[in-house]
Design a protein around this motif. Structure first.
Motif, short mmCIF file in Angstrom:
data_model
loop_
_atom_site.label_atom_id
_atom_site.label_comp_id
_atom_site.label_asym_id
_atom_site.label_seq_id
_atom_site.Cartn_x
_atom_site.Cartn_y
_atom_site.Cartn_z
N ASP B 158 -57.00 20.00 10.15
CA ASP B 158 -56.36 19.27 9.06
C ASP B 158 -55.68 18.00 9.49
O ASP B 158 -55.61 17.07 8.71
CB ASP B 158 -55.36 20.20 8.35
N ALA B 159 -55.16 17.91 10.71
CA ALA B 159 -54.48 16.68 11.09
C ALA B 159 -54.42 16.56 12.59
O ALA B 159 -54.43 17.56 13.31
CB ALA B 159 -53.07 16.64 10.51
N GLU B 161 -51.82 14.66 15.36
CA GLU B 161 -50.58 13.89 15.45
C GLU B 161 -50.28 13.62 16.90
O GLU B 161 -50.72 14.32 17.79
CB GLU B 161 -49.43 14.67 14.82
#
Lengths: 135, 247
Positions: B158-159, B161
């Motif tokens: 999903d992501a 970072e």
């Protein structure tokens, strides 16, 4: 059309899960629930022998004046008991869904010992979504 | 006769129940009394020899399947959930604490990851004339984020970072990890994350690509996603130095 409570009884007759939903039944202590669940397990076993037409499962619905008990027996001997009001006809389908949730959240949980009391957050959350939060 | 005996045992073991039942029933029909004695071996051989002429090769084992054809095949999530649950219970009996449990799950994931890296590289670049691989860290992380996640879980993560405090830490975020969907951590083991298996897979892929790192999994629930998990990648010093040198 209210669901009053849900009990899950393991194959030895011990209560592994008990939850009240809508108000309507007497509040009992947890010890009393254990005793009553054991008695129900015994009654279920007796009724399975009383069938006049040969082998049969035990009692499935027990009706009283103000509520009724629906018992769902699984293939492994676990019993799901739903206490509802008299005019509730969806008890069987609700019990099927509870069985599905049990198979997912309890059986696949590595931290749950089989036949032991159910202390699983996932099971609680899913039962909440299905039947509403307990009182 | 001495050569065909091991062959008989091998084909009876590797064949699925269908053909071995055929063999047993045919040998039973021919020699009913010698079913359990060793002297039945010659009779089994003769019936086997008569029947196996048309199919000389042993049945297709899982290792014989074409790797490219099974690229999109899926595994039952329930079957995996039971297997994973048993893996965790097995490990739990042999460890002394939560960190040890996570480390062991990490090792199990590591073994999956090394094989997965090979399989993925073979499937994507194996047929091309000029196979390439990622040598910079960020493209490698992007590859893990999309291709590895899609290959293992069916959808990209999903992501991604990057930590603001330490420049050697990166995070991959999954809002609803599939493998831990049915696991409820008890209250007294709150810091355990069974996605340590996923962390092990990522660690193996990074190691294989040449970016040694320490990868751990942490549960960071939010209101919208109570099962949100972060895979924290902490790169080792030499990777950072190499990245700086290549800039």
């Amino acid at each position: 059309m209210a669901v009053y409570g849900l009990w899950v009884i393991n194959k030895a007759g011990g209560l592994v899960y008990q939850r009240n939903f809508a108000d309507g039944l007497a509040q009992l202590t947890s010890n009393e629930y254990l005793v009553i669940a054991g008695t129900l397990h015994g009654i279920h076993a007796i009724t399975s022998r009383l069938s006049p037409t040969g082998a049969s499962s035990g009692a499935r619905v027990i009706e009283a004046e103000t509520f009724k008990l629906t018992i769902f027996l699984t293939a492994t001997g676990t019993k799901f008991v739903l206490l509802t009001s008299l005019n509730d006809h969806s008890a069987d389908s609700i019990l099927q869904k509870v069985y599905e949730i049990y198979a997912d959240a309890v059986m696949k949980n590595p931290f749950q010992t089989p036949e032991m009391p159910i202390r699983s957050e996932g099971f609680d959350v899913r039962i909440n979504t299905l039947l509403g939060t307990s009182t | 006769m001495s050569y065909s005996q091991p062959h008989t045992r091998f084909s009876l073991v590797s064949n699925s129940s269908l053909s071995s039942a055929d063999h047993l029933s045919s040998s039973n029909a021919s020699t009913s009394t010698t079913r359990f004695s060793l002297q039945s071996a010659p009779s089994i051989n003769t019936t086997l020899g008569a029947q196996s002429q048309p199919k000389a090769l042993p049945r297709n084992a899982i290792y014989d399947r074409n790797l490219n054809k099974t690229r999109t095949s899926e595994v039952s999530a329930s079957a995996f959930a039971f297997l994973f649950s048993e893996m965790i219970q097995y490990t739990q009996k042999r460890v002394s604490g939560i960190e040890d449990l996570e480390r062991r799950l990490n090792t199990l994931g590591y073994r999956i990851g090394t094989r997965y890296l090979e399989l993925m590289s073979w499937r994507t670049e194996g047929a091309s004339k000029a196979p390439k691989r990622e040598i910079r860290f960020l493209p490698a992380l992007m590859m893990i984020h999309t291709q590895l996640w899609r290959a293992v879980f069916g959808k990209p993560a999903d992501a991604i970072e990057r930590s603001v405090e330490n420049d050697d830490e990166y995070m991959l975020i999954d809002n609803d990890p599939q493998i831990t969907r049915h696991i409820s951590i008890p209250r007294d083991m709150n810091s355990l994350s069974c996605s340590a298996l996923t962390a092990g897979i990522v660690e193996a892929v990074l190691d294989g690509l040449g970016f040694p790192a320490r990868v751990t999994a942490h549960s960071v629930p939010t209101d919208a996603f109570p099962a949100r998990t972060t895979i924290l990648v902490k790169l080792q010093k030499e990777v950072l130095e190499r990245e700086d040198a290549l800039k």
